[in-house]
Design an enzyme around this catalytic site. Sequence first.
Site, PDB file in Angstrom:
ATOM      1  N   ARG A 235       0.850  -1.186   0.000  1.00  0.00           N
ATOM      2  CA  ARG A 235       0.000   0.000   0.000  1.00  0.00           C
ATOM      3  C   ARG A 235       0.890   1.243   0.000  1.00  0.00           C
ATOM      4  O   ARG A 235       1.884   1.300   0.739  1.00  0.00           O
ATOM      5  CB  ARG A 235      -0.876   0.040   1.252  1.00  0.00           C
ATOM      6  N   GLU A 264      -3.905   7.146  -5.262  1.00  0.00           N
ATOM      7  CA  GLU A 264      -4.014   6.636  -6.643  1.00  0.00           C
ATOM      8  C   GLU A 264      -5.263   7.200  -7.325  1.00  0.00           C
ATOM      9  O   GLU A 264      -6.299   7.319  -6.681  1.00  0.00           O
ATOM     10  CB  GLU A 264      -4.073   5.105  -6.606  1.00  0.00           C
ATOM     11  N   HIS A 282      -0.805   0.039  -9.983  1.00  0.00           N
ATOM     12  CA  HIS A 282      -1.447  -0.883  -9.031  1.00  0.00           C
ATOM     13  C   HIS A 282      -1.942  -2.136  -9.777  1.00  0.00           C
ATOM     14  O   HIS A 282      -3.145  -2.387  -9.854  1.00  0.00           O
ATOM     15  CB  HIS A 282      -2.607  -0.187  -8.308  1.00  0.00           C
TER      16      HIS A 282
HETATM   17  C1  8YV Z   1      -6.444  -5.148  -6.253  1.00  0.00           C
HETATM   18  C2  8YV Z   1      -5.424  -4.927  -3.891  1.00  0.00           C
HETATM   19  O1  8YV Z   1      -5.894  -4.324  -7.229  1.00  0.00           O
HETATM   20  O2  8YV Z   1      -5.620  -7.108  -3.004  1.00  0.00           O
HETATM   21  C3  8YV Z   1      -5.619  -5.905  -2.787  1.00  0.00           C
HETATM   22  O3  8YV Z   1      -5.795  -5.450  -1.647  1.00  0.00           O
HETATM   23  O4  8YV Z   1      -5.257  -3.795  -3.665  1.00  0.00           O
HETATM   24  C4  8YV Z   1      -5.369  -5.406  -5.294  1.00  0.00           C
HETATM   25  O5  8YV Z   1      -5.111  -6.743  -5.421  1.00  0.00           O
HETATM   26  C5  8YV Z   1      -7.778  -4.670  -5.963  1.00  0.00           C
HETATM   27  O6  8YV Z   1      -8.318  -5.136  -4.776  1.00  0.00           O
HETATM   28  C6  8YV Z   1      -8.664  -4.994  -7.152  1.00  0.00           C
HETATM   29  O7  8YV Z   1      -9.975  -4.974  -6.862  1.00  0.00           O
END
Ligand code: 8YV
Length: 317
Positions: A235, A264, A282
């Site tokens: 993050r 982002e 991301h």
């Molecule tokens: C995804 C993420 O881009 O798993 C996570 O917490 O941030 C990422 O894998 C996101 O959740 C896609 O919906």
Amino acid sequence: MKPNILQLNPILIPAINDTLASRYTVHRLFEQNDKDAYISEHGASIRGVITGGHTGISNDLIERLPALEVIAVNGVGTDAVDLAFARSRGIPVTATFGALTEDVADLAIGLMLAVCREICAGNEFVKSGNWQKNPHPGALPLSRRLSGKRVGIVGMGKVGRAIAQRASAFNCPISYTDLRRMDDVPHPFVADLLSLARGCDFLVLAAAADKAQGIVNAAVLDALGKNGYLINVARGKLVVESDLVQALQGGVIAGAGLDVFVDEPNVPPALFDTDRVVLQAHRASATVESRTAMGEMVLASLEQALAGQRPEGSLTT
Ligand code: 8YV
């Protein structure tokens, strides 16, 4: 009548969307211009929410969904959901643990290689025609080796362990920090992040951001040092981004490979004009394989919760 589901983020796998549409009336909030009015109209009927790890859901929105029975996070990060609040309301929150581990770890290694071997600069050099214009072998500076470099991993969960496994194949000595030492991890535990940074060449962030914000600051970057690289597949908010920009500009660290950012998609422009930084939008879990497995877990969570069962892996119930 099909149950009503609120979707806060797009899902990119057509088969998952087809299944969702066959089972539920899906309200795609991310496509609405006036989200507030949309919730006023449909909020009372919503029984399930699908959201992304980074998007989460606000407590305000949860309060506007009185019939809510499950929040299915299509990701592993739950830092954008107030788990205590969901728990207090008896709402199960699920995440897609295990579905994306390999791809996130792969991208971490990809960023490590890209940044130290300057792969993006080399790519640009060839594609722009500059190699033909300047074929001298010294036209690009020498890069740095990954193999054998010391890797310090922040967060030894599933992703951290998968990164350690891959980095070990590059003969990289591994050390790690986490909230506690893990008995089943063979690598040295370093309790304090400053010491971990001081003792490694690649500081790799793979930690959950529920509790740890701004832990990589100027002092940690200083400890990482001028031959050190920061890699972040976790993050953005784990890092004090302004400190990172200053450290890169001042040559305090050698470079960074970043998939995630504080705000982002707003990335500090200061990161754009240097070859010492490799950036991704991301995308660590953005493979057909991970997103399919994640989507299937989301479907299972919705199905179980709306059938009155406790969804497998619920974090709050
Ligand atoms: C995804 C993420 O881009 O798993 C996570 O917490 O941030 C990422 O894998 C996101 O959740 C896609 O919906």
